[in-house]
Design a protein around this motif. Sequence first.
Motif, PDB file in Angstrom:
ATOM      1  N   SER A  18       5.321  -0.860  11.657  1.00 38.59           N
ATOM      2  CA  SER A  18       4.219  -1.590  11.041  1.00 38.59           C
ATOM      3  C   SER A  18       3.343  -0.555  10.332  1.00 38.59           C
ATOM      4  O   SER A  18       3.188   0.574  10.811  1.00 38.59           O
ATOM      5  CB  SER A  18       3.408  -2.364  12.083  1.00 38.59           C
ATOM      6  OG  SER A  18       2.771  -1.483  12.983  1.00 38.59           O
ATOM      7  N   LYS A  55      -0.369   0.336   8.502  1.00 34.52           N
ATOM      8  CA  LYS A  55      -1.765  -0.049   8.336  1.00 34.52           C
ATOM      9  C   LYS A  55      -2.486   1.042   7.567  1.00 34.52           C
ATOM     10  O   LYS A  55      -2.255   2.231   7.789  1.00 34.52           O
ATOM     11  CB  LYS A  55      -2.438  -0.264   9.690  1.00 34.52           C
ATOM     12  CG  LYS A  55      -1.878  -1.448  10.448  1.00 34.52           C
ATOM     13  CD  LYS A  55      -2.792  -1.896  11.559  1.00 34.52           C
ATOM     14  CE  LYS A  55      -2.202  -3.142  12.212  1.00 34.52           C
ATOM     15  NZ  LYS A  55      -3.125  -3.802  13.113  1.00 34.52           N
ATOM     16  N   SER A  90       5.522  -6.198   1.928  1.00 37.68           N
ATOM     17  CA  SER A  90       4.215  -6.738   2.288  1.00 37.68           C
ATOM     18  C   SER A  90       4.228  -8.258   2.204  1.00 37.68           C
ATOM     19  O   SER A  90       4.996  -8.853   1.445  1.00 37.68           O
ATOM     20  CB  SER A  90       3.136  -6.173   1.355  1.00 37.68           C
ATOM     21  OG  SER A  90       3.345  -6.601   0.019  1.00 37.68           O
ATOM     22  N   SER A 115       0.822  -1.219   0.000  1.00 37.10           N
ATOM     23  CA  SER A 115       0.000   0.000   0.000  1.00 37.10           C
ATOM     24  C   SER A 115       0.854   1.267   0.000  1.00 37.10           C
ATOM     25  O   SER A 115       0.316   2.373  -0.024  1.00 37.10           O
ATOM     26  CB  SER A 115      -0.906   0.022   1.239  1.00 37.10           C
ATOM     27  OG  SER A 115      -1.705  -1.129   1.329  1.00 37.10           O
ATOM     28  N   HIS A 169      -5.147 -11.764   6.371  1.00 33.61           N
ATOM     29  CA  HIS A 169      -4.823 -10.342   6.407  1.00 33.61           C
ATOM     30  C   HIS A 169      -3.541 -10.085   5.612  1.00 33.61           C
ATOM     31  O   HIS A 169      -2.870 -11.019   5.163  1.00 33.61           O
ATOM     32  CB  HIS A 169      -4.651  -9.854   7.847  1.00 33.61           C
ATOM     33  CG  HIS A 169      -3.462 -10.444   8.550  1.00 33.61           C
ATOM     34  ND1 HIS A 169      -3.423 -11.752   8.989  1.00 33.61           N
ATOM     35  CD2 HIS A 169      -2.259  -9.909   8.889  1.00 33.61           C
ATOM     36  CE1 HIS A 169      -2.260 -11.997   9.564  1.00 33.61           C
ATOM     37  NE2 HIS A 169      -1.538 -10.889   9.518  1.00 33.61           N
ATOM     38  N   LYS A 209       3.274   2.352  13.364  1.00 35.27           N
ATOM     39  CA  LYS A 209       3.647   2.047  14.739  1.00 35.27           C
ATOM     40  C   LYS A 209       5.105   1.609  14.750  1.00 35.27           C
ATOM     41  O   LYS A 209       5.477   0.652  14.068  1.00 35.27           O
ATOM     42  CB  LYS A 209       2.769   0.927  15.305  1.00 35.27           C
ATOM     43  CG  LYS A 209       3.159   0.532  16.727  1.00 35.27           C
ATOM     44  CD  LYS A 209       2.382  -0.690  17.187  1.00 35.27           C
ATOM     45  CE  LYS A 209       2.868  -1.157  18.563  1.00 35.27           C
ATOM     46  NZ  LYS A 209       2.214  -2.417  18.985  1.00 35.27           N
ATOM     47  N   LYS A 219       0.120  -8.192   5.895  1.00 37.23           N
ATOM     48  CA  LYS A 219       1.098  -7.629   6.830  1.00 37.23           C
ATOM     49  C   LYS A 219       2.053  -6.721   6.056  1.00 37.23           C
ATOM     50  O   LYS A 219       2.587  -7.113   5.024  1.00 37.23           O
ATOM     51  CB  LYS A 219       1.887  -8.741   7.503  1.00 37.23           C
ATOM     52  CG  LYS A 219       2.961  -8.268   8.460  1.00 37.23           C
ATOM     53  CD  LYS A 219       2.356  -7.661   9.722  1.00 37.23           C
ATOM     54  CE  LYS A 219       1.629  -8.684  10.548  1.00 37.23           C
ATOM     55  NZ  LYS A 219       1.099  -8.086  11.812  1.00 37.23           N
ATOM     56  N   GLU A 220       2.240  -5.503   6.542  1.00 32.29           N
ATOM     57  CA  GLU A 220       3.158  -4.574   5.877  1.00 32.29           C
ATOM     58  C   GLU A 220       4.091  -3.929   6.893  1.00 32.29           C
ATOM     59  O   GLU A 220       3.656  -3.536   7.985  1.00 32.29           O
ATOM     60  CB  GLU A 220       2.396  -3.479   5.128  1.00 32.29           C
ATOM     61  CG  GLU A 220       1.637  -3.974   3.920  1.00 32.29           C
ATOM     62  CD  GLU A 220       1.232  -2.840   2.995  1.00 32.29           C
ATOM     63  OE1 GLU A 220       2.113  -2.258   2.342  1.00 32.29           O
ATOM     64  OE2 GLU A 220       0.030  -2.535   2.936  1.00 32.29           O
ATOM     65  N   SER A 259      -5.880   2.976   6.788  1.00 32.59           N
ATOM     66  CA  SER A 259      -7.172   3.280   7.400  1.00 32.59           C
ATOM     67  C   SER A 259      -8.107   3.859   6.345  1.00 32.59           C
ATOM     68  O   SER A 259      -7.677   4.249   5.261  1.00 32.59           O
ATOM     69  CB  SER A 259      -7.005   4.268   8.558  1.00 32.59           C
ATOM     70  OG  SER A 259      -6.671   5.551   8.059  1.00 32.59           O
TER      71      SER A 259
END
Length: 253
Positions: free
Chosen positions: A225, A227, A198, A27, A204, A238, A206-207, A229
């Motif tokens: 990490s 994510k 990724s 992403s 799911h 994070k 994971k990236e 949204s």
Amino acid sequence: METLLDVFPPSRMKGSTVAVIFDAYSSAWQILFLFLRRAIESGYFTVISNYSVPLRSLLHRCASVGLDAEKALNSSKMAIIDVFGSRYSPLRTEIENVFYLDRVEPETINPKVDMIYCGPLRDKLKSGKAIRMIYTLDGASLMLGEEQTLKLLNQTIAHKSIRFPESTLLLPLNADMVSRRFVAWVSNVSDYVLLAKSWIMEDHVKELLYFLKAPYADFEPVVYSLKVSSGREKIMLKKLSAPELGALAEEKR
């Protein structure tokens, strides 16, 4: 978690060359568009040299992070040099501040782009609040070849350091599309390097985002990490500690 733009405000990277390297399913391609959105909101002038997608697709990618590119174009806050459309389409979309080249050839492409930079865009680029993006380096390499693209990139960076020293140059690169040598060279010539990886898991995605390079003495590489949204902030990060990295490694086995 923190937002991407809180961790990496574009103003911090002023006058630098910034590479964001990602893989086919990451992403992280959105990172550069978020940088552009924040820059425009902060009064920066932005230029995208588009080598990868039709113009409408590029405008949709801007919209996916809350950037109304057509509004920015019409209000002279953004310009697009549509190399992709110049090369592959005989039709021209009549939108203000979208520029086309008469022909796309490796030997003449940089002088033609320079004529646009030093002509209609000159005053805005020299303001000191300017960001330029080559979208994307892998698109340019597919169009022009890897060796020629690297030569043109070197010319672009050298030219920028003299004529537009305060502008920021953004370099998105899908590493799955080019050779390791190409990736290594782009990393070498960039002041900042962000690398996204990724993994497609059963339930799911994971990236991770690796902050690998920055031009200051106390810099230490960091891993986050990543994510995505649904809100305006779009990408959340994070910072990971060593134990968390170990747990992630076990999860990916």
